[in-house]
Design an enzyme around this catalytic site. Structure first.
Site, PDB file in Angstrom:
ATOM      1  N   TYR A 164      43.016 141.230  56.949  1.00 14.43           N
ATOM      2  CA  TYR A 164      43.204 141.945  55.672  1.00 14.43           C
ATOM      3  C   TYR A 164      43.810 143.331  55.888  1.00 14.43           C
ATOM      4  O   TYR A 164      44.526 143.828  55.022  1.00 14.43           O
ATOM      5  CB  TYR A 164      41.890 141.980  54.882  1.00 14.43           C
ATOM      6  N   GLN A 190      45.242 135.893  39.233  1.00 12.03           N
ATOM      7  CA  GLN A 190      44.639 135.216  40.383  1.00 12.03           C
ATOM      8  C   GLN A 190      45.059 135.902  41.679  1.00 12.03           C
ATOM      9  O   GLN A 190      44.583 135.542  42.748  1.00 12.03           O
ATOM     10  CB  GLN A 190      45.102 133.752  40.414  1.00 12.03           C
ATOM     11  N   ASN A 191      45.960 136.864  41.592  1.00 15.27           N
ATOM     12  CA  ASN A 191      46.484 137.542  42.777  1.00 15.27           C
ATOM     13  C   ASN A 191      45.564 138.686  43.190  1.00 15.27           C
ATOM     14  O   ASN A 191      44.946 139.332  42.346  1.00 15.27           O
ATOM     15  CB  ASN A 191      47.893 138.064  42.519  1.00 15.27           C
ATOM     16  N   ASP A 205      46.732 141.326  44.918  1.00 17.98           N
ATOM     17  CA  ASP A 205      47.513 142.570  45.038  1.00 17.98           C
ATOM     18  C   ASP A 205      47.276 143.453  43.809  1.00 17.98           C
ATOM     19  O   ASP A 205      46.646 143.033  42.831  1.00 17.98           O
ATOM     20  CB  ASP A 205      49.003 142.259  45.214  1.00 17.98           C
ATOM     21  N   HIS A 231      40.215 136.859  41.741  1.00 18.38           N
ATOM     22  CA  HIS A 231      39.956 136.540  43.150  1.00 18.38           C
ATOM     23  C   HIS A 231      39.726 137.769  44.015  1.00 18.38           C
ATOM     24  O   HIS A 231      39.831 137.692  45.240  1.00 18.38           O
ATOM     25  CB  HIS A 231      41.108 135.699  43.713  1.00 18.38           C
ATOM     26  N   THR A 290      51.838 130.031  37.726  1.00 18.89           N
ATOM     27  CA  THR A 290      50.695 129.249  38.192  1.00 18.89           C
ATOM     28  C   THR A 290      50.716 127.917  37.460  1.00 18.89           C
ATOM     29  O   THR A 290      50.958 127.870  36.258  1.00 18.89           O
ATOM     30  CB  THR A 290      49.358 129.984  37.965  1.00 18.89           C
ATOM     31  N   SER A 291      50.524 126.826  38.200  1.00 21.69           N
ATOM     32  CA  SER A 291      50.585 125.517  37.556  1.00 21.69           C
ATOM     33  C   SER A 291      49.282 125.274  36.811  1.00 21.69           C
ATOM     34  O   SER A 291      48.240 125.849  37.134  1.00 21.69           O
ATOM     35  CB  SER A 291      50.775 124.420  38.600  1.00 21.69           C
TER      36      SER A 291
END
Length: 230
Positions: free
Chosen positions: A53, A86-87, A89, A104, A176-177
């Site tokens: 990380y 969902q990222n 960053d 996340h 995102t699917s």
């Protein structure tokens, strides 16, 4: 002011040069996900995980928000915008978005490995202070770990994200699917009849239950078209 909710995934940050978490086919930056993004991996080798990380943070501070991030931020001039990402960053924040829910976790934060969600033990890192020395302790005496939702862990921010989806007057999905949790789950909270737009360069199979308009473009070009449509 209409409430507009934007759900973003890996495809949002691709144009900024970042490969993300859930889009990595079992590898993340060429590391097996089970080694660097699971609780078992952390327990097995916290030094490896800490250094991984540290490396990701260096990549992040060299990246810049793309036009797609900037256009999402500009929506705040006309709408009450919530970004659910969902990222891990912070490119949405760097572009100027003021209300971002991170499903996340956040790459620029570290936390207690005993009490991940206890804010007293969370530390926000910055450009001058990117690296965590392996073995560094949190204020509660546990090892400092990345503030990332590892595979298999609960997603505590799902609840506020679901509330935002329920309140949306317009719902936008970028990069995102709809086969991937939690995106597919959040769509179920959107009120019937709410316009839903999906920006993704790849064809996405959509349940006929939802009336979803797909803009088959990348994040930046797709956002430009969406703004025209809105």
């Amino acid at each position: 002011m209409k409430k507009l909710v934007v759900l973003t995934g890996a495809g949002m940050s691709v144009e900024s040069g970042l490969s993300t978490f859930r889009d990595a086919g079992g590898l993340w930056e060429n590391y097996p996900v089970q080694d660097v993004a699971t609780h078992e991996g952390w327990e097995r080798n916290p030094t490896l995980v800490t250094n991984f990380y540290n490396m990701l943070r260096k990549k992040l501070v060299a990246a810049k928000p793309n036009r797609g991030h900037q256009l999402v931020a500009e929506l705040e001039k006309k709408y009450d915008v919530t970004v659910v990402t969902q990222n891990v960053d912070n490119l949405h924040e760097m572009a100027g978005s003021t209300n971002v829910i991170h499903l996340h976790g956040e790459l620029m934060k570290v936390c207690s490995s005993w009490n991940v969600d206890d804010r007293r033990y969370q530390v926000l890192l910055d450009k001058e202070n990117l690296e965590v020395e392996p073995g560094t302790k949190a204020a509660d005496g546990s090892l400092l770990r990345p503030f990332i939702v590892f595979f298999g862990e609960g997603v505590p921010m799902m609840e506020p994200a679901a509330v935002a989806a329920m309140e949306a007057d317009i719902f936008v999905i970028i990069g995102t699917s709809l086969n991937v949790y939690p995106a597919a789950g959040l769509v179920q909270y959107v009120k019937p009849g709410t316009p839903i737009y999906l920006i993704d360069p790849n064809p996405v199979k959509v349940s006929s239950y939802y009336k979803i308009e797909q803009i088959q473009k990348g994040a930046s070009a797709g956002m430009e078209e969406l703004i025209d449509r809105l």
